[in-house]
Enzyme design. Sequence first.
Site, mmCIF file in Angstrom:
data_model
loop_
_atom_site.group_PDB
_atom_site.id
_atom_site.type_symbol
_atom_site.label_atom_id
_atom_site.label_comp_id
_atom_site.label_asym_id
_atom_site.label_seq_id
_atom_site.Cartn_x
_atom_site.Cartn_y
_atom_site.Cartn_z
ATOM 1 N N HIS A 217 34.626 14.733 -1.458
ATOM 2 C CA HIS A 217 33.413 15.765 -1.698
ATOM 3 C C HIS A 217 32.502 15.829 -0.397
ATOM 4 C CE1 HIS A 217 34.595 14.207 -5.556
ATOM 5 N NE2 HIS A 217 34.434 15.514 -5.905
HETATM 6 S S1 FES Z 1 32.397 11.951 -2.100
HETATM 7 FE FE1 FES Z 1 33.090 12.369 -4.181
HETATM 8 S S2 FES Z 1 34.214 10.623 -4.353
HETATM 9 FE FE2 FES Z 1 33.706 10.550 -2.189
#
Ligand code: FES
Length: 252
Positions: A217
Site C-alpha cells: 500500500h
Molecule cells: S503498506 Fe499496507 S501492508 Fe505495508
Amino acid sequence: MRPLPSSASGLLRSRPAHRITSLAAPQCLASQQQQQQRRTKASAVDQVSGQYDRTPTFDSPFKNNENNPTTKIPSFKNYMSKRPESSNKTFQYFMVGGMGLLAAAGAKATVQDFLVNMSASADVLAQAKVEIDLAAIPEGKNVIIKWRGKPVFVRHRTSDEIKDAENTDWHKLRDPQPDSERVKKPEWLIMLGVCTHLGCVPIGEAGDFGGWFCPCHGSHYDVSGRARKGPAPLNLEVPMYDFSEDEKVVIG
Ligand code: FES
C-alpha cells in the site's frame, strides 16, 4: 328461721312466675355454655394425648419371645478381631497413610506427564533464539533471517546512514522515536521485517527515505525503520536481541 308472715308468703306466691325465670335464665345459660366449652376442650386434649400414648404395635422379629421360638440371631463373635484395639488402629493408620502416599505419587506423575507433554518441544525451543554471525554481513548490506516464523532484517549501516538517522527530527514523526532507542550499536540495525500496516514484508534499500518500502500500500520507512510516509502507523518493531560476542548477536 322464723316463718314468714302469712301476708308476705302470700305476696310471694302472688308474683308471676315468668318474672323469676326471666332473671335467673341468662346466668344459667352462660354457665351451661362454659361447661360445654370445657367439656369440648377436655375431649380434644384427650384425643391428642391418646395418639401419643398408644402402645407401639411393631413386633421385632429378633425379639426373643416364646411365641416365635424359631427365630435365631446369628453370632458375629467369630469375626471379631482378637487383637487389642490399639493394634487394630495402628494397622488402619498404616493402611490409610500408605494408600494416601500412593495416591499422591500417582497424581504427581500424572500432572508431570501432562506438563511435559504440553511444553514446547526441542525443535521449537531451538527456534526461540537465533544466533547470527555479523562478520559475514558487509557494510551497507542487508540480510534477512527467519526467527519464530517471521523475517528479521539485519542491516549493517554505513556512517552516512547513521548520521542521517540520528539527525532526523524525530519529534515530528507519526511514531516519534530517536534512532538511539532503536539500536544498541549504531552500525547494526535489527528489526522485524513485517509492515506495521497490514503485515507485508517491505523491500530493503528502497523508498523515498533510503530505507524500506512496502509495495502493498506504499509505506516508506527510513534507515532507522521509522514510518515516514504511507499508511503504516508505526515504526518497524525491534525484537529482543543481545550481542553475545563482538561479532555475534543472539535474537530472542
Ligand atoms: S503498506 Fe499496507 S501492508 Fe505495508
